[in-house]
Design a protein around this motif. Structure first.
Motif, PDB file in Angstrom:
ATOM      1  N   LEU A   1       3.888  14.103  18.145  1.00  0.00           N
ATOM      2  CA  LEU A   1       3.664  15.079  18.261  1.00  0.00           C
ATOM      3  C   LEU A   1       5.270  16.458  17.182  1.00  0.00           C
ATOM      4  CD1 LEU A   1       3.755  14.923  22.459  1.00  0.00           C
ATOM      5  CD2 LEU A   1       2.136  14.876  21.088  1.00  0.00           C
ATOM      6  N   THR A   2       5.342  15.934  16.668  1.00  0.00           N
ATOM      7  CA  THR A   2       5.797  16.755  15.839  1.00  0.00           C
ATOM      8  C   THR A   2       5.185  16.846  13.619  1.00  0.00           C
ATOM      9  OG1 THR A   2       7.470  15.517  14.951  1.00  0.00           O
ATOM     10  CG2 THR A   2       7.149  16.810  17.262  1.00  0.00           C
ATOM     11  N   GLY A   3       3.998  15.767  14.203  1.00  0.00           N
ATOM     12  CA  GLY A   3       3.676  15.787  12.617  1.00  0.00           C
ATOM     13  C   GLY A   3       2.443  16.884  11.931  1.00  0.00           C
ATOM     14  N   THR A   4       1.483  16.506  10.638  1.00  0.00           N
ATOM     15  CA  THR A   4       1.023  17.808  10.307  1.00  0.00           C
ATOM     16  C   THR A   4       0.026  17.946  10.655  1.00  0.00           C
ATOM     17  OG1 THR A   4       2.579  17.614   8.492  1.00  0.00           O
ATOM     18  CG2 THR A   4       0.317  18.234   7.976  1.00  0.00           C
ATOM     19  N   ILE A   5      -0.580  18.251  11.214  1.00  0.00           N
ATOM     20  CA  ILE A   5      -2.102  18.899  11.814  1.00  0.00           C
ATOM     21  C   ILE A   5      -3.193  18.289  10.446  1.00  0.00           C
ATOM     22  CG2 ILE A   5      -4.114  19.616  13.079  1.00  0.00           C
ATOM     23  CD1 ILE A   5      -1.756  21.263  14.195  1.00  0.00           C
ATOM     24  N   LEU A   6      -4.042  17.138  10.588  1.00  0.00           N
ATOM     25  CA  LEU A   6      -4.805  16.698  10.244  1.00  0.00           C
ATOM     26  C   LEU A   6      -5.752  16.610  10.386  1.00  0.00           C
ATOM     27  CD1 LEU A   6      -5.877  15.065   7.437  1.00  0.00           C
ATOM     28  CD2 LEU A   6      -5.187  13.098   8.882  1.00  0.00           C
TER      29      LEU A   6
ATOM     30  N   TRP B   1       4.713  16.546   1.351  1.00  0.00           N
ATOM     31  CA  TRP B   1       4.010  17.416   1.877  1.00  0.00           C
ATOM     32  C   TRP B   1       3.463  18.277   3.252  1.00  0.00           C
ATOM     33  CZ3 TRP B   1      -0.797  19.221   3.588  1.00  0.00           C
ATOM     34  CH2 TRP B   1      -0.930  20.801   4.178  1.00  0.00           C
ATOM     35  N   THR B   2       3.664  16.975   3.746  1.00  0.00           N
ATOM     36  CA  THR B   2       3.308  16.476   5.327  1.00  0.00           C
ATOM     37  C   THR B   2       4.842  16.191   6.121  1.00  0.00           C
ATOM     38  OG1 THR B   2       2.690  14.091   5.315  1.00  0.00           O
ATOM     39  CG2 THR B   2       1.498  16.218   4.595  1.00  0.00           C
ATOM     40  N   GLU B   3       4.716  16.277   7.342  1.00  0.00           N
ATOM     41  CA  GLU B   3       5.639  15.941   8.343  1.00  0.00           C
ATOM     42  C   GLU B   3       4.914  14.968   9.271  1.00  0.00           C
ATOM     43  OE1 GLU B   3       8.565  17.529   9.282  1.00  0.00           O
ATOM     44  OE2 GLU B   3       8.462  19.431   7.620  1.00  0.00           O
ATOM     45  N   PRO B   4       5.845  13.805   9.498  1.00  0.00           N
ATOM     46  CA  PRO B   4       7.491  13.911   9.824  1.00  0.00           C
ATOM     47  C   PRO B   4       8.270  13.278   8.606  1.00  0.00           C
ATOM     48  CG  PRO B   4       6.463  11.569  10.840  1.00  0.00           C
ATOM     49  CD  PRO B   4       5.005  12.954  10.114  1.00  0.00           C
TER      50      PRO B   4
ATOM     51  N   VAL C   1       1.231  -1.443  -0.007  1.00  0.00           N
ATOM     52  CA  VAL C   1       0.057  -0.074   0.016  1.00  0.00           C
ATOM     53  C   VAL C   1       0.708   1.426  -0.303  1.00  0.00           C
ATOM     54  CG1 VAL C   1      -2.145   1.405   1.429  1.00  0.00           C
ATOM     55  CG2 VAL C   1      -1.821  -1.717   1.224  1.00  0.00           C
ATOM     56  N   PRO C   2       0.858   2.405  -1.408  1.00  0.00           N
ATOM     57  CA  PRO C   2       1.835   3.215  -1.111  1.00  0.00           C
ATOM     58  C   PRO C   2       1.269   4.665  -0.467  1.00  0.00           C
ATOM     59  CG  PRO C   2       0.233   3.020  -3.154  1.00  0.00           C
ATOM     60  CD  PRO C   2      -0.309   2.221  -2.659  1.00  0.00           C
ATOM     61  N   TYR C   3       2.238   5.271   0.376  1.00  0.00           N
ATOM     62  CA  TYR C   3       2.404   6.521   0.558  1.00  0.00           C
ATOM     63  C   TYR C   3       1.230   6.559   1.817  1.00  0.00           C
ATOM     64  CZ  TYR C   3       4.849   7.194  -3.282  1.00  0.00           C
ATOM     65  OH  TYR C   3       5.362   7.471  -4.648  1.00  0.00           O
ATOM     66  N   VAL C   4       1.305   5.632   3.131  1.00  0.00           N
ATOM     67  CA  VAL C   4       0.594   5.281   4.379  1.00  0.00           C
ATOM     68  C   VAL C   4       1.520   6.768   5.091  1.00  0.00           C
ATOM     69  CG1 VAL C   4       0.314   4.019   5.782  1.00  0.00           C
ATOM     70  CG2 VAL C   4       0.318   2.784   3.907  1.00  0.00           C
ATOM     71  N   GLN C   5       0.168   7.213   6.105  1.00  0.00           N
ATOM     72  CA  GLN C   5       0.367   8.301   6.841  1.00  0.00           C
ATOM     73  C   GLN C   5      -0.672   7.576   7.966  1.00  0.00           C
ATOM     74  OE1 GLN C   5       1.148  12.103   5.603  1.00  0.00           O
ATOM     75  NE2 GLN C   5       0.330  11.441   3.554  1.00  0.00           N
ATOM     76  N   TYR C   6       0.035   7.408   9.000  1.00  0.00           N
ATOM     77  CA  TYR C   6      -0.431   6.961  10.185  1.00  0.00           C
ATOM     78  C   TYR C   6      -0.906   8.044  11.022  1.00  0.00           C
ATOM     79  CZ  TYR C   6      -0.312   1.907   9.200  1.00  0.00           C
ATOM     80  OH  TYR C   6      -0.612   1.175   8.719  1.00  0.00           O
TER      81      TYR C   6
END
Length: 116
Positions: free
Chosen positions: A107-112, A91-94, A48-53
């Protein structure tokens, strides 16, 4: 366009609705296996590509197995076309360093903000 949980605005606890709220992306993987052994909802999807939990097992990710973006379709995750998932991933963090497969930071990732 995205595809969210099949259960629409139902309670995500005990259904395939997408969890709503304000979250931070806490882990990112260029690709991973996603699966479920919940009776009646079994699946296994490799690469599964480009997974952001962003919350437990909920994630933004590319979906190569369907093209019904804009309609509820997932088991709770937010499905994107693979190219859209790639762009948002970059585009997103981390940040995922060059040559790495994933990254995680509390606690440093992009807010969703997930809302109806």
């Amino acid at each position: 366009l995205v595809s969210t949980g099949e259960a629409g605005l139902a309670d995500p606890d005990g259904s395939t609705a997408t969890k709503r709220g304000i979250f931070r992306i806490h882990a990112k993987y260029v690709s991973t296996t996603m699966d479920s052994d919940t009776v009646g909802e079994e699946f296994e999807l490799r690469d599964v590509p480009y997974v952001q939990y962003f919350e437990g097992g909920y994630a933004l990710h590319g979906a190569y197995w369907h093209d019904r973006f804009g309609l509820p379709k997932s088991h709770g995750c937010i499905n994107l076309a693979p190219e859209d998932a790639r762009r948002i991933f970059a585009w997103t963090e981390p940040r995922v360093p060059d040559g790495w497969h994933g990254a995680a930071r509390a606690l440093t990732g992009t807010i969703l903000f997930v809302h109806p």
